[in-house]
Design a protein around this motif. Structure first.
Motif, PDB file in Angstrom:
ATOM      1  N   GLN A   1     177.209 -81.525-103.097  1.00  0.00           N
ATOM      2  CA  GLN A   1     177.425 -80.560-104.172  1.00  0.00           C
ATOM      3  C   GLN A   1     178.063 -79.301-103.584  1.00  0.00           C
ATOM      4  OE1 GLN A   1     174.750 -77.799-107.209  1.00  0.00           O
ATOM      5  NE2 GLN A   1     173.852 -79.662-106.390  1.00  0.00           N
TER       6      GLN A   1
ATOM      7  N   ASN B   1     179.418 -75.239-104.888  1.00  0.00           N
ATOM      8  CA  ASN B   1     179.563 -74.239-105.936  1.00  0.00           C
ATOM      9  C   ASN B   1     180.954 -73.608-105.829  1.00  0.00           C
ATOM     10  OD1 ASN B   1     177.629 -72.843-107.972  1.00  0.00           O
ATOM     11  ND2 ASN B   1     178.808 -71.155-107.100  1.00  0.00           N
TER      12      ASN B   1
ATOM     13  N   LYS C   1     169.976 -73.240-111.699  1.00  0.00           N
ATOM     14  CA  LYS C   1     171.095 -74.175-111.733  1.00  0.00           C
ATOM     15  C   LYS C   1     171.001 -74.966-113.020  1.00  0.00           C
ATOM     16  CE  LYS C   1     173.591 -74.503-108.845  1.00  0.00           C
ATOM     17  NZ  LYS C   1     174.930 -73.873-108.648  1.00  0.00           N
TER      18      LYS C   1
ATOM     19  N   GLU D   1     171.600 -82.102-110.332  1.00  0.00           N
ATOM     20  CA  GLU D   1     172.191 -80.969-109.609  1.00  0.00           C
ATOM     21  C   GLU D   1     171.121 -79.951-109.244  1.00  0.00           C
ATOM     22  OE1 GLU D   1     175.290 -77.313-110.660  1.00  0.00           O
ATOM     23  OE2 GLU D   1     175.302 -79.130-111.880  1.00  0.00           O
TER      24      GLU D   1
ATOM     25  N   GLY E   1     175.866 -74.882-102.000  1.00  0.00           N
ATOM     26  CA  GLY E   1     175.867 -76.322-102.201  1.00  0.00           C
ATOM     27  C   GLY E   1     175.113 -77.004-101.085  1.00  0.00           C
TER      28      GLY E   1
ATOM     29  N   GLY F   1     178.130 -75.068-110.078  1.00  0.00           N
ATOM     30  CA  GLY F   1     177.955 -76.148-109.121  1.00  0.00           C
ATOM     31  C   GLY F   1     178.706 -77.403-109.534  1.00  0.00           C
TER      32      GLY F   1
END
Length: 404
Positions: free
Chosen positions: A168, A170, A231, A253, A320, A376
């Motif tokens: 992940q 951002n 998030k 996420e 992330g 994200g």
């Protein structure tokens, strides 16, 4: 003893708003005792230099888990505490990560601490100019990337996830607008936005930062360290709440970042078991639903400010996972530096520390207003939806700056 980047400044900076996170019992009595500044590219470890500055000037930060609430003294004044700001770039340096494009507001230090004493009288809040000749007026916004460029960056992150480089990342965009008049009232409107847990204004020489952040980067109080990652976003409607709670993508996420934050706290020396006290709680911020969790641990050993900053900066929810790999992607893809955004801003007192993550944050530099927003990116992200989410987060800031 003065450290690199430290200056003694007994003239108070313009009190255009309360410092973010400052205790309520000493509002409007903040007298500047000394100031610490560190810029990207300066020599030395910013976490150690900052710790040495605060500790040598009477604010104990070498063992945050065992500090008391007794007031310290320096010279003729009682130390109230210190306002502390740490940029995303400084956080990357502390974490040993890659730093990206330079800040569009280079006059603002990357680490800035103001040590405050108590003034004998209440200091009235003023405007920056002391009465600007021109009324406040905001010009058109200029974005760092187009919708298509933003969407393309999302696709590049998805490709990196597909290769296994990251899980992940951002992605954050920047926008700025010229202005005339005194920005102080507009900055105070930002700080007063609904849901702003860290609402406040920090002022320096030729610049100011205002935040309406709802997110806790890190808090230490009564021997316990806490982070509250946010998030997941939807409009603050009944349908938006249902969508957020039902979204498998948003929940996955979110849980990924909670796991990252658990790992960050577990890296601290002497911490007890890390626990998730609350998971995926939906709260409102200025017309938006956002999902928040609470992660905490007991501080059983000696944990200093430098260790703490290295562990949690920059915040996992705006970088992330894995964090260092995500920072490399951010440096490669974002065309404009994050500046004052996605860092930490708050308060250190003799008995506690409380830093908010500088999302929902703007800066002025004498000529332009700067703002950042993002989100994200995961393998399931829809590029157009991600662009729309960033715009939704920026909307309340732009409206407040214009006076609506």
């Amino acid at each position: 003893m003065l450290h690199a980047g430290a200056v003694v400044d007994h003239s108070p900076l313009p009190p255009i708003g309360r410092p973010p996170g400052a205790p309520a019992d000493c509002q409007a009595r903040h007298l500047v005792l000394s100031v610490f500044r560190w810029h990207r590219g300066d020599p030395g470890d910013p976490a150690e230099l900052l710790s040495g500055f605060l500790d040598d000037n009477g604010l104990p930060v070498r063992n945050l888990g065992r500090t008391g609430d007794k007031k310290q003294t320096i010279g003729d004044g009682t130390i109230c505490g210190a306002a502390l700001y740490v940029s995303a770039d400084a956080g990357s340096v502390m974490a040993g990560g890659v730093i990206g494009a330079r800040s569009p507001v280079p006059g603002i230090p990357d680490v800035y601490a103001v040590l405050y004493g108590h003034a004998s009288d209440v200091m009235p809040i003023k405007d920056i100019s002391g009465g600007a000749v021109q009324p406040w007026s905001l010009g058109p916004w200029r974005d760092s990337w187009t919708r298509a460029e933003h969407a393309h960056a999302v696709e590049q992150v998805r490709a990196a996830i597909g290769r296994g480089d990251v899980y992940q990342v951002n992605m954050v965009g920047h926008a700025s607008a010229g202005y005339t008049g005194d920005p102080a009232p507009a900055l105070r409107r930002i700080a007063a936005l609904s849901g702003a847990r860290y609402g406040g204004v920090l002022t320096g020489e030729g610049w100011a930062v205002a935040t309406a952040s709802p997110e806790t980067l890190v808090e230490v109080r009564d021997g316990r360290v806490v982070t509250r990652p946010i998030k997941g976003t939807r409009p603050a409607t009944a349908e938006g709440r249902r969508e957020l709670l039902a979204s498998a993508k948003e929940r996955a996420e979110h849980v990924m970042i909670v796991d990252l934050e658990r790992n960050d706290l577990a890296r601290l020396p002497g911490t007890g078991p890390v626990r998730v006290d609350e998971l995926f709680a939906v709260r409102e911020w200025s017309g938006l639903w956002q999902a928040e969790s609470v992660v905490s641990a007991d501080l059983d050993g000696d944990v200093g400010l430098a260790d703490l900053l290295r562990a949690v900066c920059p915040g996992g929810s705006v970088t992330g996972a894995p964090k260092l790999a995500a920072l490399a992607q951010i440096a490669a893809l974002e065309p404009v530096g994050r500046g004052v955004s996605m860092g930490g801003l708050g308060w250190i007192g003799p008995g506690h520390l409380d830093l908010g993550l500088t999302i929902r944050t703007v800066a002025v530099d004498g000529h332009r207003v700067h703002a950042w927003a993002g989100g994200g990116i995961t393998a399931d992200s829809d590029p157009d939806a991600e662009v729309d989410e960033a715009a939704a987060k920026a909307g309340p800031l732009r409206a407040a700056l214009r006076g609506r």
